[in-house]
Scaffold this motif. Sequence first.
Motif, PDB file in Angstrom:
ATOM      1  N   UNK B 326       0.839  -1.206   0.000  1.00  0.00           N
ATOM      2  CA  UNK B 326       0.000   0.000   0.000  1.00  0.00           C
ATOM      3  C   UNK B 326       0.870   1.250   0.000  1.00  0.00           C
ATOM      4  N   UNK B 329       2.463   1.915  -3.220  1.00  0.00           N
ATOM      5  CA  UNK B 329       1.531   2.390  -4.248  1.00  0.00           C
ATOM      6  C   UNK B 329       0.943   3.755  -3.884  1.00  0.00           C
ATOM      7  N   UNK B 330       1.410   4.320  -2.776  1.00  0.00           N
ATOM      8  CA  UNK B 330       0.928   5.640  -2.388  1.00  0.00           C
ATOM      9  C   UNK B 330      -0.491   5.630  -1.848  1.00  0.00           C
ATOM     10  N   UNK B 331      -0.906   4.493  -1.327  1.00  0.00           N
ATOM     11  CA  UNK B 331      -2.245   4.400  -0.744  1.00  0.00           C
ATOM     12  C   UNK B 331      -2.121   4.657   0.759  1.00  0.00           C
ATOM     13  N   UNK B 332      -2.942   5.571   1.306  1.00  0.00           N
ATOM     14  CA  UNK B 332      -2.793   5.913   2.722  1.00  0.00           C
ATOM     15  C   UNK B 332      -2.972   4.707   3.639  1.00  0.00           C
TER      16      UNK B 332
END
Lengths: 534, 336
Positions: B326, B329-332
């Motif tokens: 995550x 992938x730059x997902x918070x």
Amino acid sequence: MAVQKPEELSKIDYKPPKTSWMDTPAELRKDMFCWGNKEKSLKTVGFPNARAWSVADEDWKLPENWKEIFLEGLKERLSKYRSFQLFMDICVRCGACADKCHFFIGGGDPKNMPVLRAELLRSIYRNYFTTSGKMLGKVAGARELTYNVLKELWYYAYQCTECRRCSLFCPYGIDTAEVTILVRELLNLLGLNIEWIAGPVANCWRTGNHMGLLPHTLRDTVDSFQADLETITGVKVDYSFNRKGAEILFVNPSGEFFDPVGNITFMGYMLLFHEIGLDVTLSTYVSEGGNFGFFTSNEMAKRLHSKVYAEAKRLKVKWIIGGECGHMWRVWHQYHNTWYGPVDFLKEPVSPITGTKFENAKSNKIVHICEFTADLIKHGKIKLDPSRNDNYKVTLHDSCNVSRGMGMLEEPRDIIKSVCNNFYEMPPNTIRENTFCCGSGSGLNASENMELRMRGGLPRANAVNYVRDKFGVNTLANICQIDRAALQALMNYWAPDVVVRGVHELVGNALVLKGEKERTTDLRGEPLPGKEAK
Amino acid sequence: MSFGLSLWLSFFAVAVLVLVALFGVEAAHLNYLFGVIIPYAAFAIFIVGIIYRFLKWAARPVPFRIPTTAGQGKSLPWIKQNKIDNPSTALGAFVRMIFEVLLFRSLFRNTRTELRGPILSYASAKWLWIAALAFHYSFLIILIRHLRLFIEPVPFLVKTVEKLDSFFQIHLLGAPLLYITNVALLAAVTYLLLRRVVIPTLRYISLPADYFPLFLILSIGITGALMRYFYKVNVVGIKELAMGLINFSPKIPEGIGVLFYIHLFLVSTLFAYFPFSKLTHMVGVFLSPTRNLANNNRAVRHVNPWNYPVKVHTYEEYEDEFREFMKDAGIPVEKE
């Protein structure tokens, strides 16, 4: 595809065998059933009696006390579901349902008549739970639960797509879907599932979606949509995953991230959300709106779907929009609120663009994308150029669950009529509440059962052929991801030249974006009308 | 069980019933048994049995709101809802049930699927609906007409029904006025029986439990018609017996005729058989959750009395497994 040619397959013999059905053992025919589940799939979700087994084997490696487990399970469910107890007791075998089932129409196997499908279980119910059955046996329509009977139950429980068409015609509302759902629950107590369902369930449990797509894959996938859309429209659309504080959580069937037809539908949503500036987020944890747990047991369905509300709570969104999917909407419309509610941590849904209150969803706080879009169009909030869809002569396939387990019939039609100039209805007995299943619903859209699927889809395909020949229809629109995945194969087989498209693919084509470049292709990259290479 | 066996077994079962009554009264003179004891017992079984069945069903919870929706649901204000086939209120569901119970609306939808070459067609098929209506309403009217035997003076309603029922003023070979419902009942039952015998798929699904009640009701109809039109029975005596039964002071008048006892025994059998058979659909239809519920679970939450907490794969477990992916992938994430 090992299926015989359409001309051969459409020769159907509806005459039942000479021997009575109880004396005609089921022959488990290849191409008609799906592979049994893998051990791992059931273990992941902690299901009992998980083991590897093969349908074709004589020995299904059942637990020793399988009969006891089955009958105890049956007894328990009879006491928990009025529907089930009633449907076991009051059928008069009038036969009104018999020729309403797509599997019977397309296959002619009498045990696919809904009445007989239910009798397979009723006969067991009578034998163990009614006085007359215990005393009179066969005379009272009772029979013992044997190994072969169990196999027969399994075979026919996975030849029902829970589409509920039969229940529409039943004078007492007996719903075969309800019976099939509970038979599948009972079979699951014995570790008897199919991998095409059990696999996605296990995936969804762990990764948040049936396809087993991991967070970074989801990101890459949607990034690629973003790039494609920029190429086609010249506009870079925003999107986000797991963004806290967004107004709306959008949940869609994960097949849309994976299946090429579904991809385009998803791109349609992206364009729409961008254009109206909707404050919306996706979630990787809930990257699935569909629920193959529903094809397993009501408990498993609840275990998977509870994540949707949990995530809405975590992200502190106000309400939820759901994408185009059939069974996901039966679950959301008729079950989810009951499992999880009261949903008092979300707000009653109001469209931020039009101010419309979605009164019909004020308790569960989930709005169908078609309701949402139909409202936008009604209020003239988006600019549409239907002529971009002029290459398509469109008909609409109503999804079973949305039609008979919800009743959303006009919204998709309103949308299509606004984004397309050429819309034609299939014959009335095959649409709306009378709609025919794609033949692949309820987790039966595998490839090893292709004959079953082509047979089950015959009535649907036949109706498509009718409008294809009469009006030149070349586009089969729908609002269900299983449809999008399954219908194209069905069309290729029965109705060549008909292309399957999600409703929001058509919306995406027609939607005129602020600042877009002159579009030359539709969302699939095919030339728009008048833009063909000279 | 084979088709032939199912059919003949049911036929002979009814034939045996006729013979039992015939010999019981003619040879053994058990008039009191057949005229008083059996009818009382049968009626008691019917009442207790039906109540038991109803309570058994009613005691079962309705965990989910699962109406079969058969039209446009309540949605946006400008979209016209089909309030009968897809009700969103209890009143709407009530109206839907009225249509279902009084007019057999679902059966009215019936079509006949035909395959010609590769082309499917769906023809209108109303005969089952017509026969079902004719059968059930004739039965009801005949029951109402029979009230004249139990009530003195005969109520206005009963007299009116009789008048309407003999509207055409037909005298059959000098016999009393012909009742329309007698003809309708016999014709409808015959149709319902014949379709089970003639249509292969129906023959395949039919059980003795389907043939038996049809033969039984047919025999009841025939014996009744014979008494009215052909073999005169002592109606005054029958009324005396009926009044005695209803006032709990039963006595057996002389000279009623064996045909009546056969008729009464068949009716008694029907009453006693009723609660244990598919005929309970008469009660069950009212409880059917796919018909008697409003389709509004998104607007009004339906409560499942046995709802229980289930194990869910939590977000924390999910993030723990995929946190690195995550973050890449730059997902918070919740925990860095």
